[in-house]
Structures are given as C-alpha cells and as structure tokens.
Enzyme design. Structure first.
Site, PDB file in Angstrom:
ATOM      1  N   HIS A 162      -2.319  -7.483   2.476  1.00 55.39           N
ATOM      2  CA  HIS A 162      -2.249  -8.090   3.818  1.00 55.39           C
ATOM      3  C   HIS A 162      -3.340  -7.611   4.771  1.00 55.39           C
ATOM      4  O   HIS A 162      -3.453  -8.113   5.887  1.00 55.39           O
ATOM      5  CB  HIS A 162      -0.844  -7.945   4.420  1.00 55.39           C
ATOM      6  CG  HIS A 162      -0.464  -6.585   4.912  1.00 55.39           C
ATOM      7  ND1 HIS A 162      -0.440  -6.282   6.244  1.00 55.39           N
ATOM      8  CD2 HIS A 162      -0.069  -5.476   4.258  1.00 55.39           C
ATOM      9  CE1 HIS A 162      -0.034  -5.013   6.386  1.00 55.39           C
ATOM     10  NE2 HIS A 162       0.199  -4.510   5.187  1.00 55.39           N
TER      11      HIS A 162
ATOM     12  N   THR B 144      10.020  -7.930 -11.685  1.00 60.05           N
ATOM     13  CA  THR B 144       9.330  -9.214 -11.897  1.00 60.05           C
ATOM     14  C   THR B 144       8.213  -9.367 -10.867  1.00 60.05           C
ATOM     15  O   THR B 144       8.405  -9.104  -9.682  1.00 60.05           O
ATOM     16  CB  THR B 144      10.337 -10.381 -11.788  1.00 60.05           C
ATOM     17  OG1 THR B 144      11.364 -10.138 -12.748  1.00 60.05           O
ATOM     18  CG2 THR B 144       9.678 -11.723 -12.060  1.00 60.05           C
TER      19      THR B 144
ATOM     20  N   SER C 116      -3.982  -2.852  -0.334  1.00 56.19           N
ATOM     21  CA  SER C 116      -2.868  -3.692   0.110  1.00 56.19           C
ATOM     22  C   SER C 116      -3.406  -5.064   0.484  1.00 56.19           C
ATOM     23  O   SER C 116      -4.411  -5.171   1.200  1.00 56.19           O
ATOM     24  CB  SER C 116      -2.200  -3.039   1.320  1.00 56.19           C
ATOM     25  OG  SER C 116      -1.176  -3.856   1.804  1.00 56.19           O
TER      26      SER C 116
ATOM     27  N   GLY D 158       0.824  -1.210   0.000  1.00 57.84           N
ATOM     28  CA  GLY D 158       0.000   0.000   0.000  1.00 57.84           C
ATOM     29  C   GLY D 158       0.859   1.260   0.000  1.00 57.84           C
ATOM     30  O   GLY D 158       0.522   2.260  -0.643  1.00 57.84           O
ATOM     31  N   THR D 159       1.972   1.213   0.717  1.00 58.64           N
ATOM     32  CA  THR D 159       2.865   2.373   0.780  1.00 58.64           C
ATOM     33  C   THR D 159       3.381   2.727  -0.611  1.00 58.64           C
ATOM     34  O   THR D 159       3.352   3.891  -1.026  1.00 58.64           O
ATOM     35  CB  THR D 159       4.046   2.070   1.733  1.00 58.64           C
ATOM     36  OG1 THR D 159       3.516   1.736   3.012  1.00 58.64           O
ATOM     37  CG2 THR D 159       4.988   3.250   1.848  1.00 58.64           C
TER      38      THR D 159
ATOM     39  N   CYS E  43       6.966   5.160  18.988  1.00 58.74           N
ATOM     40  CA  CYS E  43       8.109   5.301  19.876  1.00 58.74           C
ATOM     41  C   CYS E  43       9.242   5.971  19.125  1.00 58.74           C
ATOM     42  O   CYS E  43       9.758   5.422  18.167  1.00 58.74           O
ATOM     43  CB  CYS E  43       8.538   3.933  20.385  1.00 58.74           C
ATOM     44  SG  CYS E  43       9.697   4.069  21.723  1.00 58.74           S
TER      45      CYS E  43
ATOM     46  N   ASN F   7      -7.035   4.134   9.567  1.00 58.68           N
ATOM     47  CA  ASN F   7      -6.571   2.881  10.148  1.00 58.68           C
ATOM     48  C   ASN F   7      -6.664   2.861  11.677  1.00 58.68           C
ATOM     49  O   ASN F   7      -6.787   1.809  12.277  1.00 58.68           O
ATOM     50  CB  ASN F   7      -5.133   2.574   9.715  1.00 58.68           C
ATOM     51  CG  ASN F   7      -4.240   3.781   9.768  1.00 58.68           C
ATOM     52  OD1 ASN F   7      -4.502   4.790   9.106  1.00 58.68           O
ATOM     53  ND2 ASN F   7      -3.188   3.702  10.550  1.00 58.68           N
TER      54      ASN F   7
HETATM   55  N1  PLP Z   1      -2.551   3.082   4.303  1.00 60.12           N
HETATM   56  C1  PLP Z   1      -3.251   2.671   5.370  1.00 60.12           C
HETATM   57  C2  PLP Z   1      -4.526   3.354   5.712  1.00 60.12           C
HETATM   58  C3  PLP Z   1      -2.778   1.608   6.144  1.00 60.12           C
HETATM   59  O1  PLP Z   1      -3.480   1.203   7.209  1.00 60.12           O
HETATM   60  C4  PLP Z   1      -1.566   0.984   5.776  1.00 60.12           C
HETATM   61  C5  PLP Z   1      -1.020  -0.111   6.594  1.00 60.12           C
HETATM   62  O2  PLP Z   1      -1.187  -0.163   7.782  1.00 60.12           O
HETATM   63  C6  PLP Z   1      -0.887   1.453   4.638  1.00 60.12           C
HETATM   64  C7  PLP Z   1      -1.412   2.501   3.933  1.00 60.12           C
HETATM   65  C8  PLP Z   1       0.392   0.843   4.195  1.00 60.12           C
HETATM   66  O3  PLP Z   1       0.170  -0.407   3.592  1.00 60.12           O
HETATM   67  P1  PLP Z   1       1.388  -1.429   3.462  1.00 60.12           P
HETATM   68  O4  PLP Z   1       1.631  -1.989   4.819  1.00 60.12           O
HETATM   69  O5  PLP Z   1       0.903  -2.461   2.495  1.00 60.12           O
HETATM   70  O6  PLP Z   1       2.529  -0.664   2.930  1.00 60.12           O
END
Ligand code: PLP
Length: 395
Positions: free
Chosen positions: A203, A239, A201, A74-75, A327, A153
């Site tokens: 996971h 890849t 994302s 996701g990042t 932290c 989140n």
């Molecule tokens: N955006 C949100 C709202 C998230 O909760 C997260 C992960 O916690 C991310 C982006 C980042 O996703 P990834 O862990 O796949 O990089």
C-alpha cells in the site's frame, strides 16, 4: 457546490491505488476466483498469476522469485523476520534494531523483551542518521538478528544499510531491513545491498492494503511465523490474497517506470514546498538530514504551535498531512523518532510530515503555499507565549 479537491500530501501513510492496479485486480474478484492451491485448471490458472506477480516483484528488487514470500502487510513481514531469526538460532536471544523504527519493530521488540529476549535500540544522530560504529560495538556472540529500517517513515532519512549488512556478514549475524518506504522512490538491488531479509508493503506503492512481502535470500535459514497450509512453499500458511498480490505485482511493474518521476518532478515539488516554508514562515526548521533522505518527504518543525491543530486547519482545506505524534489516553505523545533525534518535546509536537507522490501536481504545492502561512500565524496568535518562542526559534 463543487466538491473541494483532495490535496493528498501523506503518501508515506498510504498511497492511492493506481487505476492500472485496480484493473489488473478486478478479474480475481469476478471470473478468476479459484484457489491457487487447487489442482484443477480453474485453480492453477490463478496460481499462474500469483507466479507472475512474484516474478515482477523479484525483478523490481533484483531477487529470484523463489526468494519472495507473500505476507499480509509490512508489519507481518517485520515480525516474521524477527521470529524466524530467533527460531532458527534458539541459543541466541539478542536482537539489535534502532530507536527510530516503525512500531512494527518497536512494539515487537518490547514484546520480545517481555518474553525474556534482549533488544538493543541503537540511538541516532541529531539529523536522524546512524553512526554505524555503534552497530559494530553492539553485536554480541548471542545476537540473532540486526534489523534496521532503510528509510524512516517520518523524516525520510535513509540509513546506509549496505554498510550495516556488511558488518553483520563479517560477524555472521543475520541482517533484516524494513524497506517499506523505499520502493518506487529509490532503486532496490538486494544483491548490492547484501541483506538477508527485507520487508515491503504494497500500500506504499500504489497497490492495495493488506499485502506485503518478505524477501528471504536463498540459503537463509527460515522458519515460518504464520503456520498452516503449505502455501509459499511451506513458509507462510494461509490462502493467498490473490487479487492484492496481482495488484502488488502490477504496481512493481509501474514503479520501475515512475521512479524517475519520483526523483525529478516529485523531488522538485517537495523541495519547492520545503524551501518556501523554511524561508517564508518564521520559526520553522527541517527535521532530518537534507541529503540522505527519500525524495518525497519533508518533516518540518513549526515552533509555537501544536501540529495536531495545524493538521485540523489543513484538513478544513482538504489538505492531508500528518504528524508522528501518537494519542495515548487522550494526551499527545511526541514522535519517538524526533525525540530520539534530540528534538525538544515541544518542537516535536509542532512537527508536520508532508509526503508527496506521483499523483501530486504543482497545484497541490501552490495550495499549501497559499494557505499555510495564515494558518500558522493564526495558531501562533492563539498560543500563550507563542511570539516569544517564535522569536527564539528564528534567532
Ligand atoms: N515499516 C514502515 C517503515 C512503515 O512506514 C510501515 C507503515 O506505515 C510499516 C512498516 C507497516 O506496514 P503495514 O502498514 O503494511 O503493516
């Protein structure tokens, strides 16, 4: 001694990989290990499976498969959206996002500022929602992108991104949404939402870590961020992480079947847990709007204690939850999400997120209900001035 069973209430951090997903992935580590870009049949049969996963994910969000771009997480999806918007509009050097985004946006925004771009972080209301008029006022002729998360989140609070997308369309500004927390919980229709780009994302959806996607609406100008080979039709080099992509596709299929469970059984468990805490444990309150939020998330402030200490006690019982505190150099910084909502620092530091999922049972909720009151009492007893603070919060 029998091992204590795991009570996992941190599904916004990551989710258990579904057994069906593992099963779908295994052949790509054993017999089907070819490179999907290879011209011979051993490679192209792997490419067929990547195509299948792309179709399943596209179906989950009502997109065309050609609009799905696989990334590593996701990042990367969020970073790619920012970089693409700036690259395809070199004259525009302003980005708008919110003050409660995931660090995938917050840290990248700060990096862009260091590189001379301007970033506006829209403030939020005390319930975590966004006053959409602020977006309207913040848009400038040099705004390259508006990026707003769909669901937070930490609190689960959802922004009305369809309204934000409409405002951006009116001003001819690209709109991206970080929807990483949404799939499987709320139905996604990119056409109804009107977004230009959207990040997901795997996971968070009972699929493996290390794979994500960026939806890029057909016709949107796009410049690749990770550049290399011609994979993903030249839009993302590298890849493909085939097994994980296949797992992500299988998870999308499963999510369409389990979304009802998230909105009925999981929601009811979340509500039972939340109601119990708010009613039975003095000095507690909910962070975030009760209605406009994900069905699985409860963010609770416990006055007169440190969330980290409570998490340690929960951990002793094999109960996993989390706090938004970070932290840094040994001291705990309160969550930027909660402080942006105007939550007092000491209350933010005593806030815990419980995020449930489809593998939770009523037994999990029973366990927390049984253990939590004693833990809170014990911690408050150990905090100087705790009883006074608790009384104040109850008032
Ligand atoms: N955006 C949100 C709202 C998230 O909760 C997260 C992960 O916690 C991310 C982006 C980042 O996703 P990834 O862990 O796949 O990089």
């Amino acid at each position: 001694m029998a091992e204590q069973r795991l009570c996992y209430l941190d599904n916004n951090a990551t989710t258990q990989v579904a057994p069906e997903v593992v099963e779908a992935m295994l052949p790509f580590y054993t017999e089907l290990w070819g490179n999907p870009s290879s011209a011979y049949g051993f490679g192209s049969q792997v490419a067929d499976h990547v195509r299948g996963a792309r179709e399943k994910l596209a179906a989950m969000i009502n997109a065309d498969p050609s609009e799905i771009l696989f990334t590593s997480c996701g990042t990367e999806s969020n970073n790619s959206a920012f970089m693409s918007a700036l690259s395809v509009q070199p004259g525009k050097r302003h980005i708008i996002t919110s003050s409660v985004e995931h660090s995938a946006n917050m840290a990248f925004g700060r990096l862009l500022e260091k590189r001379g771009y301007e970033v506006t972080y829209l403030p939020v209301e005390s319930d975590g929602s966004l006053d959409i008029c602020l977006l309207q006022e913040a848009i400038r002729p040099d705004t390259a992108l508006v990026s707003l998360m769909w669901a937070n989140n930490e609190t689960g609070v959802m922004f009305t991104i369809e309204e934000a997308a409409a405002i951006c369309r009116m001003h001819g500004v690209m709109f991206h949404s970080d929807a990483v927390q949404v799939p499987g919980k709320v139905k996604i229709d990119v056409k109804d939402l009107g977004v230009d780009m959207m990040s997901l994302s795997a996971h968070k959806l009972h699929a493996p870590k290390g794979v994500g996607l960026l939806y890029v609406k057909a016709g949107t100008k796009y410049q690749s961020y990770v550049t290399g080979g011609g994979q993903e039709r030249g839009r993302r080099g590298g890849t493909e992480n085939v097994a994980s992509i296949v797992g992500f596709g299988r998870a999308a299929e499963l999510a369409m079947a389990t979304i009802d469970d998230e909105n009925t059984r999981v929601r009811a468990m979340r509500d039972r847990l939340e109601k119990f805490i708010l009613k039975q444990i003095p000095g507690t309150s909910r962070n975030g709007n009760a209605e406009k939020r994900l069905p699985n998330t409860a963010n609770i402030a416990f006055s007169g204690l440190e969330a980290e200490a409570l998490l340690l006690l929960l951990n002793k019982e094999n109960i996993c939850a989390s706090s938004g505190s970070a932290c840094t150099t040994g001291s705990l910084k309160p969550s930027h999400v909660l402080t942006s909502m105007g939550v007092r620092e000491e209350i933010a530091q005593g806030s815990v997120r419980f995020s449930l999922g489809i593998y939770n049972t009523e037994e999990d909720v029973d366990l927390v209900i049984e253990k939590l009151p004693g833990m809170v009492e014990c911690l408050r007893g150990n905090m100087p001035g705790a009883s006074r603070e608790t009384q104040m919060a109850e008032a």
